[in-house]
Scaffold this motif. Sequence first.
Motif, short mmCIF file in Angstrom:
data_model
loop_
_atom_site.label_atom_id
_atom_site.label_comp_id
_atom_site.label_asym_id
_atom_site.label_seq_id
_atom_site.Cartn_x
_atom_site.Cartn_y
_atom_site.Cartn_z
N THR A 5 -8.58 -1.07 -20.09
CA THR A 5 -8.90 -0.65 -21.63
C THR A 5 -7.83 0.28 -22.05
OG1 THR A 5 -10.68 0.71 -21.19
CG2 THR A 5 -11.09 -1.60 -21.74
N ILE A 25 -13.58 -9.44 -28.83
CA ILE A 25 -14.37 -9.69 -27.73
C ILE A 25 -15.78 -9.34 -28.06
CG2 ILE A 25 -14.80 -9.70 -25.39
CD1 ILE A 25 -11.90 -9.10 -24.95
N GLU A 38 -8.93 -8.01 -27.37
CA GLU A 38 -7.99 -8.61 -26.19
C GLU A 38 -6.79 -8.79 -26.99
OE1 GLU A 38 -6.78 -12.08 -23.23
OE2 GLU A 38 -8.36 -12.70 -24.49
#
Length: 60
Positions: A5, A25, A38
Amino acid sequence: MQAYTTNLHPNTLRQPAWTALLRPILGGSEVRRGVLAEWVGEYDDATGINLDPSLEQFVL
């Protein structure tokens, strides 16, 4: 998940060109602050997400 991330500056979320490359997401159905999304745009293993593309990327 931390290794996969990154954070984006909030100004990035105000630019339709960049939000079009994000798919939510968790946390909602639209891209906004606090949503896990994403990145579906180009990604470089060495430099990551490039939000300052060169002009050559737009030439067909």
